[in-house]
Write an enzyme that holds these catalytic residues in place. Structure first.
Site, PDB file in Angstrom:
ATOM      1  N   GLY A 105     -66.504  36.786 -72.721  1.00 30.42           N
ATOM      2  CA  GLY A 105     -67.265  35.599 -73.128  1.00 30.42           C
ATOM      3  C   GLY A 105     -66.586  34.881 -74.279  1.00 30.42           C
ATOM      4  CB  ALA A 117     -56.400  48.131 -73.248  1.00 31.43           C
ATOM      5  CE1 TYR A 148     -60.780  55.311 -71.824  1.00 33.96           C
ATOM      6  CE2 TYR A 148     -59.384  56.421 -70.225  1.00 33.96           C
ATOM      7  CZ  TYR A 148     -59.528  55.551 -71.291  1.00 33.96           C
ATOM      8  OH  TYR A 148     -58.426  54.927 -71.814  1.00 33.96           O
ATOM      9  CE  LYS A 152     -60.290  51.631 -71.204  1.00 33.91           C
ATOM     10  NZ  LYS A 152     -60.028  50.533 -72.151  1.00 33.91           N
ATOM     11  CE1 TYR A 162     -67.727  37.505 -67.498  1.00 35.74           C
ATOM     12  CE2 TYR A 162     -67.104  35.559 -68.759  1.00 35.74           C
ATOM     13  CZ  TYR A 162     -68.027  36.525 -68.431  1.00 35.74           C
ATOM     14  OH  TYR A 162     -69.264  36.514 -69.024  1.00 35.74           O
TER      15      TYR A 162
END
Ligand code: UDP
Length: 324
Positions: A105, A117, A148, A152, A162
Site C-alpha cells: 500500500g 524479500a 514461514y 512468504k 498488486y
C-alpha cells in the site's frame, strides 16, 4: 537532483542492515523500519556516518505511514531463522501477510518500486533439483515451517496481485541460504551455530545424518543481486543464491577446519520438514541481471568466522558459550 529515498523494513536485521548500507553508498537516503524483534539498533549504528539514515522502531503489521517522497520500498521484515519463526509463528504469518499488504500500500501511494524479500523456502522440500523459478514447490502448509513458507508464498501472491491489479512496479527475490557478519550467534541456523561451537571447542551439532544439502552464499553477493533486481524491469520471482551445494556434514567439517578447532561432530534429531536438498538454478539471474556469485564458500566462511571471532571475543566468553 533529489536524492532517491528507500524505505527498508527489517533494515536493522542481518540482511536488511547490509542492504541499507549498500543503498546509502549508492546515494540513497534510507528510512529503516524495524520492530527490533530479531534485529538490533547495533546493526545499523554505523550507518548514519555513511549517508542520510534513520531508524524508526515500528511494527509494519500495525500500520505504515511515511511522510514525503519514496522511490523504493524493500520489505525485508520477518523472523527468518527456524528457531525465530517457531518461537514467533503468529508474528511471522502477520508480517508476511499484513506487513506485505501495508508495505505494498505504501509503494502504491508513493508510486515506488517495491521489492519483496522472498525465500528458497517457497520451494519447501523440493522434488525438482536444482530449483528454477518456474517450480511451484512442495510445502507442508500445516507443518511447523508452514508459518514461514506459507507467509512468504502468500506475500508473493499479494505482490503479484498488486502488480497485476493496481499497476504497482513490483519485484520478488527468492533468497537462498546466506551468511555473513551480523548474523546472531544464537539464531540457531547451521552456520552461526557451527562457528560458535567450533570457536568454543564444543561439539558441532549436525541434524540427522548430515546428508541433507544447502547452497550457501556470502551476504555481499546477495546484496549485489538485490540491488540489480531493484533497478531491473522484472516482476516475476528471481532466485539469488550460490549454486555451490554442500552436505551439512561437509559444512560442519569445513567450518571446523577453517576455525582450526578439534570439536567432535555430534549427530542429533532432524527437524520436522527439514528440506533434504536445496540448490538454486540461477540462469535467470545471470541472463537478466548479469549476476553471478563472486565469493566462494571457503572465502566467505573465512570472512564470517573472522567477524564472529572478533564479536564473540568482544562480548566475552559467556556469549561464546551461550546455549541456543
Ligand atoms: N542444522 C544442523 N545443526 C544446527 C542447525 C541446523 O545440522 O545446529 C541443519 C538443519 O537441520 C538444516 C541445515 O542445517 O538441515 C540448514 O539449516 P539452517 O537453519 O541454517 O537453514 P535452513 O534450514 O533454513 O536452510
Amino acid at each position: 537532483m533529489r536524492r532517491p529515498r528507500a524505505v527498508v523494513t527489517g533494515g536493522a536485521g542481518f540482511l536488511g542492515s547490509h542492504l541499507c548500507e549498500r543503498l546509502l553508498r549508492e546515494g540513497y537516503s534510507v528510512l529503516c523500519l524495524d520492530d527490533l524483534s530479531t534485529g538490533s539498533a547495533a546493526n545499523v549504528a554505523h550507518l548514519a556516518e555513511i549517508g542520510p539514515f534513520r531508524l524508526v522502531r515500528a511494527d509494519v503489521t500495525d500500520f505504515v505511514h511515511v511522510v514525503g517522497d519514496v522511490d523504493a520500498v524493500l520489505h525485508f521484515a520477518s523472523p527468518a531463522s527456524p528457531i525465530d519463526y517457531l518461537r514467533m509463528p503468529i508474528e511471522t504469518l502477520k508480517v508476511g501477510s499484513i506487513g506485505t499488504l501495508h508495505t505494498l500500500g505504501l509503494a502504491k501511494e508513493k508510486r515506488a518500486r517495491y521489492l519483496l524479500a522472498s525465500t528458497s523456502e517457497a520451494y519447501g522440500d523440493p522434488q525438482v533439483h536444482p530449483q528454477p523459478e518456474s517450480y511451484w514447490g512442495h510445502v507442508n502448509p500445516v507443518g511447523p515451517r508452514g508459518v514461514y513458507d506459507e507467509a512468504k508464498r502468500f506475500a508473493e501472491a499479494m505482490t503479484m496481485a498488486y502488480h497485476r491489479s493496481q499497476g504497482v512496479d513490483t519485484a520478488i527475490v527468492r533468497i537462498f541460504n546466506t551468511h555473513g557478519p551480523r548474523m546472531r550467534p544464537d539464531d540457531g541456523r547451521a552456520i552461526p551455530t557451527f562457528i560458535r561451537q567450533a570457536l568454543a571447542g564444543e561439539p558441532i551439532t549436525v541434524a540427522g545424518d548430515g546428508s541433507q544439502t544447502r547452497s550457501i552464499q556470502y551476504v555481499d553477493d546477495l546484496v549485489e543481486g538485490v540491488f540489480r533486481l531493484l533497478h531491473a524491469d522484472r516482476h516475476e520471482p528471481v532466485n539469488i543464491g550460490n549454486p555451490s551445494e554442500v552436505s551439512i556434514t561437509e559444512l560442519a567439517l569445513l567450518v571446523r577446519d577453517l576455525v582450526g578447532a578439534t570439536s567432535e561432530i555430534e549427530y542429533g534429531p532432524r527437524p520436522e520438514d527439514d528440506p533434504t536438498v536445496r540448490r538454486p538454478d540461477i540462469t535467470l539471474a545471470t541472463d537478466l541481471l548479469g549476476w553471478r556469485p563472486e565469493v566462494g564458500l571457503e572465502d566467505g566462511l573465512r570472512r564470517t568466522i573472522d567477524w564472529f571471532r572478533a564479536t564473540l571475543a568482544a562480548s566475552g566468553p559467556a556469549a561464546a558459550s551461550r546455549a541456543v
